[in-house]
Design a protein around this motif. Structure first.
Motif, mmCIF file in Angstrom:
data_model
loop_
_atom_site.group_PDB
_atom_site.id
_atom_site.type_symbol
_atom_site.label_atom_id
_atom_site.label_comp_id
_atom_site.label_asym_id
_atom_site.label_seq_id
_atom_site.Cartn_x
_atom_site.Cartn_y
_atom_site.Cartn_z
ATOM 1 N N ALA A 102 0.834 -1.215 0.000
ATOM 2 C CA ALA A 102 0.000 0.000 0.000
ATOM 3 C C ALA A 102 0.862 1.255 0.000
ATOM 4 N N ALA A 103 1.929 1.227 0.777
ATOM 5 C CA ALA A 103 2.787 2.422 0.869
ATOM 6 C C ALA A 103 3.414 2.727 -0.489
ATOM 7 N N VAL A 104 3.884 1.689 -1.166
ATOM 8 C CA VAL A 104 4.465 1.898 -2.509
ATOM 9 C C VAL A 104 3.393 2.420 -3.453
ATOM 10 N N ASP A 105 2.239 1.769 -3.411
ATOM 11 C CA ASP A 105 1.155 2.106 -4.359
ATOM 12 C C ASP A 105 0.703 3.556 -4.195
ATOM 13 N N VAL A 106 0.487 3.986 -2.966
ATOM 14 C CA VAL A 106 -0.002 5.350 -2.738
ATOM 15 C C VAL A 106 1.070 6.364 -3.131
ATOM 16 N N ALA A 107 2.335 6.049 -2.843
ATOM 17 C CA ALA A 107 3.419 6.954 -3.246
ATOM 18 C C ALA A 107 3.460 7.094 -4.766
ATOM 19 N N LEU A 108 3.217 6.004 -5.491
ATOM 20 C CA LEU A 108 3.256 6.060 -6.961
ATOM 21 C C LEU A 108 2.045 6.821 -7.521
ATOM 22 N N TRP A 109 0.890 6.667 -6.894
ATOM 23 C CA TRP A 109 -0.288 7.461 -7.324
ATOM 24 C C TRP A 109 -0.049 8.943 -7.038
ATOM 25 N N ASP A 110 0.640 9.224 -5.933
ATOM 26 C CA ASP A 110 0.973 10.618 -5.585
ATOM 27 C C ASP A 110 1.900 11.196 -6.661
ATOM 28 N N GLY A 113 -0.017 11.809 -9.933
ATOM 29 C CA GLY A 113 -0.796 13.040 -9.863
ATOM 30 C C GLY A 113 0.088 14.261 -10.067
ATOM 31 N N LYS A 114 1.256 14.239 -9.462
ATOM 32 C CA LYS A 114 2.161 15.392 -9.592
ATOM 33 C C LYS A 114 2.693 15.517 -11.014
ATOM 34 N N MET A 115 2.961 14.369 -11.651
ATOM 35 C CA MET A 115 3.446 14.423 -13.046
ATOM 36 C C MET A 115 2.337 14.900 -13.984
ATOM 37 N N ALA A 116 1.096 14.480 -13.688
ATOM 38 C CA ALA A 116 -0.041 14.849 -14.562
ATOM 39 C C ALA A 116 -0.608 16.216 -14.196
ATOM 40 N N GLY A 117 -0.190 16.718 -13.025
ATOM 41 C CA GLY A 117 -0.746 18.005 -12.575
ATOM 42 C C GLY A 117 -2.198 17.879 -12.131
ATOM 43 N N MET A 118 -2.549 16.692 -11.588
ATOM 44 C CA MET A 118 -3.950 16.446 -11.200
ATOM 45 C C MET A 118 -4.044 15.861 -9.783
ATOM 46 N N GLN A 122 -9.144 13.079 -9.470
ATOM 47 C CA GLN A 122 -9.340 13.317 -10.913
ATOM 48 C C GLN A 122 -8.773 12.170 -11.723
ATOM 49 N N LEU A 123 -7.624 11.636 -11.306
ATOM 50 C CA LEU A 123 -7.032 10.479 -12.010
ATOM 51 C C LEU A 123 -7.969 9.272 -11.945
ATOM 52 N N LEU A 124 -8.729 9.160 -10.846
ATOM 53 C CA LEU A 124 -9.618 7.998 -10.662
ATOM 54 C C LEU A 124 -10.881 8.120 -11.490
ATOM 55 N N ALA A 339 -7.245 8.497 1.230
ATOM 56 C CA ALA A 339 -8.605 7.957 1.404
ATOM 57 C C ALA A 339 -9.641 8.978 0.964
ATOM 58 N N LEU A 340 -9.394 10.256 1.254
ATOM 59 C CA LEU A 340 -10.375 11.281 0.900
ATOM 60 C C LEU A 340 -10.467 11.491 -0.609
ATOM 61 N N HIS A 341 -9.333 11.320 -1.295
ATOM 62 C CA HIS A 341 -9.415 11.395 -2.769
ATOM 63 C C HIS A 341 -10.254 10.218 -3.300
ATOM 64 N N PHE A 342 -10.052 9.058 -2.681
ATOM 65 C CA PHE A 342 -10.829 7.863 -3.051
ATOM 66 C C PHE A 342 -12.310 8.094 -2.731
#
Ligand code: CS2
Ligand code: MG
Length: 416
Positions: A102-110, A113-118, A122-124, A339-342
């Motif tokens: 989970a820690a790896v996964d959330v860091a990669l989604w973070d 988002g930063k690379m996409a500027g979103m 919004q990515l979901l 969690a709040l983004h989810f």
């Protein structure tokens, strides 16, 4: 693939290459484990890996077995990295493994988002709601004190409140705060508590009868039995609470035995929530596909991250089950942010647990989510909107703490 036509923000796989992964253990009032992943282009992502009372097990799993496998990979390959860490572990599932994933996964989604500027919501797939309905934790040593505490949450604008109260003759009943607030992992070795189910079953219906009398029919009321009851005792409690229309009765009975919930369902229409101790879809498959529960509590930090929880939430949605993420203080603000983004995106959202972190914790983990009129609102910062002040975090060294245990009055081990 030529990367000349890629927008600069997304970068090339070269830019997305993971060059650093750092495990940060800090204790600003309580222990947290955070994973920071950095790409070649300097984009940083954070994931929470906190497992209350077993923090160092996850820190070691990450440091010794996961981090060496991350360096050099493409941070944009979120799914492939998830599959690598899940299938490649051989020893699948379990809270330590899934918290590390989970820690790896959330860091990669973070990072994505930063690379996409979103923002991650919004990515979901974008907003399904303006804010996430939350519930707070009210408790008291007796019914009157608990009702006063519920009143204070209502005055603060909470639309939903969990209520717990003392049990006559029981010294440290579950969920009742000490003077310095509710933090269950309060000692280096487990604190021994006592449990008495008959007295508990006698007081809880009276608590909710009083709460409805004091605060009316509208406020959403929740209760956590915290795995203490046998299936038939859980059925009895659920039935006795029907007149008070709870939003949910949580962890009514230990859920390793998913079939046990069939017995509760036979006797009551009180809504049931379970899953904060689950770590994969397999822990709740029978419960969900047979509609034995109404809310699934498995959260992002212990359930394999956004990538796995997205699958779990979609499966739950097929069967009319809604999300009700665990959100206790032993889940860091990084998890709350993710969690709040989810919660902002997921169509079958139910409610989000929200226990206030301490000021020290909030200072270590600056974030952009805000509480307004009983709902938590995420910001539009790219990623999950939570950062870490590493210098400040370094001032709070790890403190060995473990969760309490419970014994029955005859000395037999029970469920805390
Ligand atoms: C509780 C938790 O919030 C809840 O519903 O079950 O506070 C639980 O006791 C802790 O997360 C255990 O670390
Ligand atoms: Mg609980």
């Amino acid at each position: 693939m030529s990367n000349t036509n890629e927008t600069p923000t997304r970068g090339s796989s070269h830019d997305r290459e993971i060059v650093e992964a750092k495990v940060i253990v800090t204790c600003p009032g309580r222990n947290f484990v955070t994973l920071k992943i950095v790409t070649r282009s300097g984009v940083e992502g954070l994931g929470d890996a906190t497992l209350n009372g077993r923090e160092l097990a996850v820190a070691s799993y990450l440091q010794d077995h996961v981090v060496p496998n991350l360096i050099g990979r493409d941070a944009g390959q979120i799914e492939d990295i998830w599959q690598f860490l899940y299938r490649g572990a051989y020893w699948r599932r379990g809270p330590v493994t899934m918290s590390a994933i989970a820690a790896v996964d959330v860091a990669l989604w973070d990072i994505l988002g930063k690379m996409a500027g979103m923002p991650i919501y919004q990515l979901l797939g974008g907003r399904s709601r303006e804010g996430a309905l939350v519930y707070g934790h009210a408790n008291g040593r007796d019914i009157a004190e608990a009702s006063d505490a519920v009143g204070r949450f209502i005055e603060q604008g909470f639309l939903a409140v969990r209520a717990q109260c003392g049990v006559p003759g029981i010294k440290k009943a579950y969920g009742v705060s000490s003077a310095k607030g509710y933090e269950p992992a309060e000692s280096e070795l487990p604190l021994e508590t006592t449990w008495n189910t008959p007295r508990y079953l006698g007081v809880v219906p009276k608590l909710f009868e009083q709460l409805r009398a004091d605060h009316g029919a509208e406020v959403e009321l929740l209760h956590d039995a915290h795995h203490r009851l046998t299936p038939i005792e859980a059925a009895r409690l659920a039935k006795s609470l029907e007149p008070y229309r709870l939003f949910w009765l949580e962890d009514a009975t230990p859920a390793e035995d998913q079939k046990a919930f069939e017995l509760i369902r036979q006797h009551s229409v009180t809504a049931l929530a379970v899953g904060e101790v689950f770590n994969s879809i397999w822990d709740c498959k029978h419960l969900i596909e047979n509609q034995l529960i109404d809310y699934i509590r498995t959260t992002i930090v212990h359930g394999g991250g956004i990538t796995h929880l997205r699958r779990l939430a979609d499966f739950a949605g097929l069967h009319g089950v809604r999300t009700g993420f665990h959100g206790a203080t032993d889940l860091s603000p990084v998890t709350m942010g993710a969690a709040l983004h989810f919660d902002t995106w997921v169509p079958n959202f139910g409610i989000q647990e929200y226990m206030f972190h301490t000021d020290e914790t909030d200072a270590v983990f600056p974030h952009d989510y805000v509480l307004r009129n009983g709902r938590l609102h995420v910001g539009d910062t790219p990623g999950h909107g939570v950062t870490i002040d590493e210098k400040l975090a370094a001032k709070y060294p790890y403190q060995p703490k473990q969760l309490p245990i419970a014994r029955l009055e005859d000395g037999a081990m029970w469920n805390w």
